[in-house]
Design a protein around this motif. Structure first.
Motif, short mmCIF file in Angstrom:
data_model
loop_
_atom_site.label_atom_id
_atom_site.label_comp_id
_atom_site.label_asym_id
_atom_site.label_seq_id
_atom_site.Cartn_x
_atom_site.Cartn_y
_atom_site.Cartn_z
N LYS A 13 -8.09 0.98 1.34
CA LYS A 13 -6.72 1.40 1.07
C LYS A 13 -5.75 0.36 1.62
O LYS A 13 -6.10 -0.43 2.49
CB LYS A 13 -6.45 2.77 1.70
N ARG A 14 -4.52 0.43 1.11
CA ARG A 14 -3.53 -0.53 1.59
C ARG A 14 -3.15 -0.22 3.04
O ARG A 14 -3.01 0.93 3.42
CB ARG A 14 -2.27 -0.45 0.72
N SER B 131 -5.01 4.98 -3.10
CA SER B 131 -4.58 4.17 -1.97
C SER B 131 -3.64 4.93 -1.04
O SER B 131 -2.94 4.34 -0.25
CB SER B 131 -3.90 2.89 -2.45
#
Lengths: 432, 838, 235
Positions: free
Chosen positions: B148-149, B114
């Protein structure tokens, strides 16, 4: 044939079973009275001799745990009861506390006396208000009756009990996370050593045991080590509550000696749902490896189940019949772990989320063959995690791949789940 | 006979086939460093408690077990950052073990899963532990196919520190630093699991709905000191350290963000100039311009930490008002002049003056201080010299000359952090100590030291040390020190420490008659060490150089030189020294006003710092003033000649920290600016002393001090009776307590706007009783003397002694000395409308 | 801080009681957060400051704790918090279907609250009642063996202001705030309401009774007669 041995569950159906008067009418607090005449060390020895093992999942011998406490130094020592019952499938402590809270309080008095504790705590998960009401009520009644307070049962022994409601976090069932939570912090597991016996609550010597473990102490005081050992198997003495849920006719709490088999328990629960057969079952909650009918005749005790490749855990026996999609079940458990991961360590925090995303995608029909590599590898990556939550998270997945790998591959190949969702429900197809 | 193996208290561990002997209790990761083996890590930091969170340091471990001590391997790789070595342990890192390598690669894959691939635009790129370690153990490709964050970026943690949450790998170094090192947990882990993030209580970032009433802060209910000038909860004086220890690019400082690439920087070692600790720093320059300062590693002094002031307040050295050419007053106005013209004008003015006083200020290097000392005695033939531009006393002169001067490396940080008790008087560790505060925290946290503070209340800093208050009214410190006997808890603790306990006194104790005398007596009585910790970086060097009336270098008493002493001093000081001790700074100011001194040589002094600012300004106005300054400071308006001097970055020199430790540093950048000493050398020449051409040079300075032996005659220790404990004044009045906050209106911080925005909101503090007695229920308070008044928001300090009011000495509207003409004694209180207070 | 004086004073009074239960004040943080929810219906920023003030912590430390635990809400919660267990077993036993039905019926997503402030819907994790699957928790009271229809009926009854009794709990379902006050450790006098145990909980004991199965008796000379040997009347 194994028969049931209700001791803890015996009073649950009685009217007002949670009230002090009823408990005392049934002989309640006799064990505590007896224990308070005993030397604390004698109680520890008795519990050791009885072979009582922790009922919270790990099965560590309770008496041995108590004996790890260092010698008294004049400072406080604590007993903390773990009532954070949250392992999926586990549903024994909550009815216990709702129906018979005094049994736990009595066990706590005896244990506190044995370890030299004057302030004990019950850490209850917060999502069960009525259970908390009953606990608060029991403590209030016990205090008013002089069972708790400055003169426990008329002696000079002083004991207070605080029932504490949590805020919703599975990880707080891990004992060091529970301690941090009880100290008012985020419930994240602590580095060990130091172990709680040396530096537990407020860095003081602390015993932490599960509700069921402590509740078994009064009968051991009354019945003795031999009585307790007359039930169960060689290394798993006594009895425990086996919680059956899922696709059995009569799910519920079945209190039996260790060594009972799943076949016997399913029979007692009226068999698998009408017209269906067993597909797989979990011996000890979601954090254990699944079994199939191959293990139905396994004598269920701590060691046998380990030998068979799983863990008895909390005896949370979840039964799934042939209507159930294993990918769906496993993806839900992975959602659970990702939701409950405390976030402290990388492998659990990132690994469970990655597996959750992958499993949910496969279940929804968006899986790719490459996902099978991820499902195969990431569980091992999570193995480097900090605490048992992460370690337990991939066990159901791993075992499901062992038994039902083709089901995953079929999802990927078809691009959809081949199972009928409605067929699994308790109300069976009544859903539109 | 079995071989005795316990001769040594070391254990032997083999790491990647290299055997090392380490102390028992050493973590595998530290032992590996000793063996020259690097194990990748994120959460691990040698000065933070082990946590075992990131799991990047997994290694294969086998330990001898059982009666035959057979090696037994752990079933899976173990974290090197939390596992302690045992004798005979065998460790294989990723370099020699496939299993360890696999485990490290697995963790790295999860960390990178991430993490954004924004290295090309990330400030950390090029000096990034994540980048480096990913190259070391990471996979070549990514299998992560999810999302991904993402977070809005950046999130300001303070006005000064920004967080890019998506880059964060949640190693928790920053949160552990905040909780453990300064004990100001202004950030924490927020949320849970994969949604976890670092942060403050930021309702918007965390998705908290604001209630309707939110935003109306009722002033009277805000705890003291907790707000910044911008109204945020106060964060920390040490927050910059989290930027430095962040192993990824998640934390950046507002003033460095996007300014440079690490490979464009030239790094130089340096010494911080903002306090008396002499913290080791690393100065990063890009094309000759300082872009940032970092803590350098110095175990003996600042370890790996730095105060925000030392880290961020460097812009003053290149401020817009920096002097680049000499100025001379011409027709009432200052105009630029050539060096020869300016030197000639200065020399002429000084030569004509009836008498000259020298006020060199408290920020000098040893080199410059010695030059001032020589210049005053040899060139100007005066002993009217005093570096103290702050309130002082004759008792303090005697104390510094007899106890501090020439005492060498005395009480050290090591002694202060031994775990022995520390009693403080006239000293606020966090505001006036900086790194001293962090080291005291270390003593408290790691070694259980007990800290006592003689003060009218327990400040936030004292509370963070878990300190115990020895209540004393302002002015009552001497009496409290006299009462420090074995019958008191603090006295008993010092006595029991058997010579290891420390009494720390600050420069403010000079204001209490008998305070320093009483401290000396208490130390002798209880067998404690005595440490004097001033605020400014140049104080100790000035004392060593003899920049006090009656004091010559190395602790020598003026007018009592033995043969060898005279010989040692002669090359620089000549043989015609002033016969009698001169005046101190207050005396010099008064002598100018009285017409006995006609000229002043002033080095970077702010008249508002002087004991009597108004009088100081009168004196500056009347005298012929030669000012040596880096910037066009407040003395310039009075100066007849202004001579520009170099800031620390542009000269080589030596600070002496409060321990007495020499802190030499080299010249950072090429410059035409001259150090004070070099300017004085030119001035000496113009005044007819021709053999001082080397004055101000490090070589000359160190040769000079190196040749000095122990002094034959010292100044006598002070013997001033302790002032009796004051009586709280009656209704409408209170005794004033004040000190400078670490971050305040000081001119050396005025070029760091992001830092300035993190200052504490200036407030006045009184006890509940004082508030009630004076009708100060809420809002503000006016504090006044016959000279003037200041108005501040009022806060209640529950443990403050009655009859006391505290105000910050130099923050916002609270300029105590210039406004009130005093920094102690009785002041008048009355309610004031806080709405009009900025 | 912006509680009015009366609210602030009553919070302080209650908080003092909560803090007194523990050897160290910080242990009181979870009950204090429940207390804040009992007043504000969620953990309000004011509540965070109140708790920080009370316990001598920074607001960051308090929100670090508050955001760790799922019961603490960052948005005003509905009068009724409807949690449908959708962990694996309940999910397949019907939890998914119940959740979907409620989602459509209420027109809100996970974690949202209806416009009238009446209901907050959420998916919850295993609530230790698996032998009653599928399970719903309304304000953390047990609603066992649910169906989509029973869940909708529950919503309708609550909307209509009719009293609703949890399967195992008090006679009438309390509001979210009322139950949060209980979780802060302030009894509401309803402990003696409701059954001892539900149907599933006692199945083993009933089967044993039916079959005459029992644990062996305590050996003679024990301190007391084994429990439960008299007054065998079951509900």
């Amino acid at each position: 044939m194994t028969t049931l041995t209700p001791v803890l569950t015996k009073r649950w159906g009685k009217a007002n079973s949670w009230r002090l008067a009823e408990y005392q009418a049934d002989g309640g607090y006799q064990a505590a009275r007896k224990a308070l005449t005993m030397e604390p060390q004698a109680i520890v020895d008795l519990v050791k001799a009885a072979g009582l093992r922790g009922r919270g999942g790990a099965g560590f011998p309770a008496g041995t745990k108590w004996s790890f406490l260092p010698k008294p130094d004049g400072g406080p020592r604590y007993l903390v009861v773990n009532a954070d019952e949250s392992e999926p499938g586990t549903c024994k402590d909550m009815p216990m506390l709702m129906a018979d809270p005094h049994m736990l309080l009595e066990g706590m008095i005896i244990t506190s006396w044995a370890i030299g504790c004057h302030h004990a705590f019950i850490y209850l998960r917060g999502e069960v208000v009525h259970v908390y009401r009953r606990l608060l009520r029991a403590i209030e009644e016990a205090r008013a009756a002089g069972i708790l307070g400055d003169h426990v049962l008329g002696t000079d022994y002083q004991l207070e009990i605080t029932a504490h409601a949590g805020g919703g976090a599975y990880i707080c069932g891990e004992e060091t996370a529970l301690l941090d939570s009880l100290e008012g912090k985020r419930g994240q597991p602590r580095l060990k050593p130091p172990f709680p016996a040396a530096e537990g609550l407020y860095a003081r010597p602390t015993v932490i045991n599960n509700v069921e473990t402590i509740s078994q102490v009064p009968p051991i005081i009354l019945g003795g080590a031999d009585w307790f050992g007359s039930m169960g198997t060689e290394k798993s003495h006594g009895f425990g509550i086996f919680s059956l849920s899922g696709h059995v006719q009569r799910p519920g709490q079945y209190e039996a000696p260790f060594g009972v088999t799943m076949r016997e328990l399913i029979d007692m629960a009226g068999g698998i749902r009408e017209g269906h057969k067993l597909k797989f079952w979990m011996p000890g909650g979601a954090s254990t490896s699944m079994f199939t009918e191959e293990q139905l005749d396994l004598n269920l005790d701590y060691d046998n189940v380990i030998q068979a490749g799983s863990m008895l855990g909390t005896r949370a026996l979840q039964v799934f019949d042939d209507t159930v999609c294993v990918v769906r079940v496993v993806s839900r458990w992975m959602e659970f772990y990702a939701h409950e991961s405390c976030g402290k360590c990388t492998p659990c925090r990132e690994g469970t989320a990655w597996l959750r995303d992958t499993l949910c995608r496969i279940e929804a029909g968006g899986g790719t063959p490459a996902d099978m590599d991820v499902l195969g590898d990431i569980p091992a990556s999570i193995g480097g995690c900090f605490c048992p939550l992460g370690a337990g998270a991939p066990l159901a997945l791993n075992s499901s791949l062992k038994y039902f790998r083709d089901e995953y591959e079929e999802h990927i190949r078809l691009g959809r789940c081949p199972f009928d969702r409605a067929a699994t429900t308790a109300f069976n197809g009544e859903v539109a | 006979m079995p071989e005795v193996t316990a001769k040594t208290d070391l254990v032997t561990v083999t790491i990647d086939d290299v055997a090392v002997q380490v102390k028992p209790g050493t973590l595998i990761i530290r032992a590996a460093e000793q063996a020259g083996v690097y194990i990748p890590r994120f959460c691990d930091h040698p000065l933070l408690d082990p946590v075992g969170a990131c799991r990047q340091c997994l290694v294969d471990v086998a330990s001898p077990a059982g009666p035959e001590h057979k090696l037994r391997a752990f079933p899976k790789p173990q974290p090197a950052c939390t596992m302690v070595v045992t004798d005979g342990m065998v460790v294989h890192t990723g370099a020699t073990s496939e299993a360890a390598r696999k485990a490290q690669t697995a963790t790295m894959e999860l960390i990178l899963g991430s993490h954004p691939l924004d290295c090309p635009i990330c400030d950390k790129g090029g000096e990034c532990p994540l980048q480096n370690q990913a190259m070391m153990v990471g996979r070549d490709d990514s299998r992560f196919s999810g999302t991904k964050r993402h977070y809005p970026k950046p999130l300001p943690l303070t006005a000064n520190i920004l967080l890019d949450r998506e880059r964060c790998v949640l190693c928790q170094r920053c949160t552990r630093f905040a909780a453990q090192i300064p004990a100001d947990p202004f950030i924490g882990l927020q949320g849970r699991g994969a949604k976890e993030q670092i942060g403050r209580f930021d309702p918007a970032a965390l998705g908290f709905e604001l209630t309707a009433q939110q935003g109306t802060v009722q002033e009277d209910e805000v705890a003291w000191g907790e707000r910044t000038v911008e109204g945020q909860p106060f964060a920390s004086y040490f927050s910059g350290n989290i930027v430095q220890i962040c192993p990824v690019g998640a934390l950046t400082s507002a003033d460095y963000r996007f300014r440079s690439r690490p490979f464009d920087l030239v790094s130089l070692p340096g010494v911080a100039e903002h306090d008396s600790s002499g913290s080791a720093i690393r100065v990063d320059l890009r094309r000759g311009r300082v872009l940032r300062r970092l803590a350098a590693h110095d175990d003996a002094v600042n370890q790996e930490w730095l105060s925000d002031k030392d880290r961020f307040a460097f812009g003053w050295q290149t401020a817009p008002d920096r002097l680049t050419a000499p100025l001379i007053r011409d027709g009432g106005e200052l105009r630029e002049a050539s060096w020869p013209e300016a030197i000639a004008a200065a020399a002429a003015g000084l030569a004509q003056a009836a008498g000259v006083g020298v006020l060199p200020g408290g920020r000098l290097t040893l080199e410059d201080a010695l030059a001032y000392s020589v210049f005053a005695r040899r060139v100007l033939h005066t002993d009217d010299v005093d570096y103290r531009s702050r309130p002082h006393s004759a008792e303090e002169t005697a104390f510094l000359a007899s106890q501090v001067a020439g005492s060498g490396l005395g009480v050290t940080f090591e002694a202060l952090t031994s775990g022995a008790p520390v009693v403080m008087a006239g000293f606020e560790p966090e505001d006036e100590g900086g790194i001293v505060f962090l080291r005291l925290r270390e003593a408290v946290r790691k070694r259980g030291a007990k800290v006592f503070s003689i003060a009218p209340f327990a400040s936030v800093g004292v509370q963070r040390l878990g300190g115990e208050l020895i209540p004393a009214l302002p002015g009552g410190e001497a009496a409290a020190l006299t009462a420090l006997t074995e019958a008191s808890p603090a006295g008993a603790a010092l006595k029991a420490a058997d010579g290891r306990g420390v009494i720390v006194v600050g420069e403010r104790l000079a204001l209490v008659p008998g305070g320093l005398t009483a401290a000396l007596a208490a130390a002798a009585r209880l067998g404690a060490k005595l440490a004097w910790i001033p605020r400014r970086a140049g104080e100790r060097a000035a004392i060593e150089a003899g920049l006090l009336p009656g004091l010559l270098p190395g602790g020598r008493r003026l007018g009592a030189l033995s043969g060898p002493d005279a010989a040692a001093l002669a090359p620089l000081f000549g043989t015609d020294l002033p016969a009698a001790p001169g005046r101190d700074a207050s005396g010099i100011v008064q002598a100018v006003i009285d017409g006995q001194i006609g000229a002043l040589v002033v080095g970077g002094v702010d008249p508002d710092d002087m004991p009597a600012p108004a009088e100081a300004r009168i004196a500056l106005d009347r005298a012929f003033v030669v000012s040596l300054d880096v910037r066009r400071g407040p003395v310039a308006q009075y100066a007849d000649v202004v001579l520009p001097v170099a800031p620390p970055l542009e000269k080589a020199g030596t600070f002496i920290n409060w321990e007495g430790r020499l802190r030499p540093f080299g010249q950072g950048i090429a410059t035409t600016a001259l150090a004070d000493g070099r300017v004085l050398a030119r001035l000496a020449q113009a005044l007819g002393v021709s053999d001082l051409a080397e004055l101000g040079k490090p070589g000359l300075t160190h040769d000079f001090f190196g040749a000095l032996g122990a002094p034959a005659a010292r100044v006598a220790a002070p013997a001033v009776p302790a002032a009796p404990a004051p009586v709280p004044p009656g209704h409408g009045q209170a005794l004033l307590a004040t000190w400078r906050l670490l971050l305040d209106a000081g001119s050396c911080q005025d070029q760091a706007p992001h830092l300035a925005a993190t200052q504490k909101l200036p407030v006045a503090l009184v006890s509940p009783g004082t508030a009630q007695a004076n009708g100060l229920t809420k809002g503000g308070v006016e504090i006044s003397t016959g000279r003037g008044a200041i108005v501040l928001p009022l806060r209640i300090a529950p443990d403050m002694l009655d009859g006391v009011v505290w105000a910050p000495a130099n923050s916002g509207a609270s300029r105590v000395l210039p406004a009130l003409g005093a920094c102690g004694g009785a002041v008048t209180l009355k309610p004031a409308d806080t709405k009009e207070v900025g | 801080m912006s509680y009015d004086t009366g609210t602030r004073q009553s919070l302080e009074r209650d908080a003092a009681q909560v803090v007194a239960r523990y050897p160290k004040p910080r242990s009181a943080i979870l009950p204090l957060l429940h207390l804040v929810q009992s007043v504000d219906g969620f953990v309000s920023p004011d509540g965070i400051e109140f708790v920080a003030d009370t316990l001598g912590m920074t607001t960051s430390e308090v929100s670090a704790v508050a955001t760790f635990y799922t019961q603490f809400k960052r948005q005003p919660n509905g009068t009724y918090n409807l949690g449908v267990c959708t962990t694996a077993l309940c999910a397949i036993m019907g939890g998914d279907a119940i959740y979907e039905r409620l989602r459509e019926y209420l027109g809100i997503e996970d974690g949202q609250t209806t416009g009238d402030g009446m209901f907050t819907l959420e998916r919850i994790e295993c609530n230790a009642a698996c032998d009653y699957a599928p399970v719903m928790m309304a304000n953390w009271e047990f609603f066992d063996n649910q169906t989509p229809e029973s869940a909708v009926a529950l919503v309708d009854a609550l909307r209509a202001g009719k009293p609703v009794a949890p399967t195992r709990g008090p006679d009438k379902l309390p509001t979210f705030k009322e139950n949060e006050r209980v979780l802060a450790g302030f009894p509401d006098g309803k402990a003696d309401q409701g059954a001892s145990a539900g149907e599933s909980s006692v199945r083993g004991a009933e089967l044993a009774d039916e079959k005459g199965w029992a644990a062996p008796p305590y050996p003679a000379g024990g301190a007391a007669a084994p429990k439960g040997t008299k007054g065998e009347e079951r509900k």
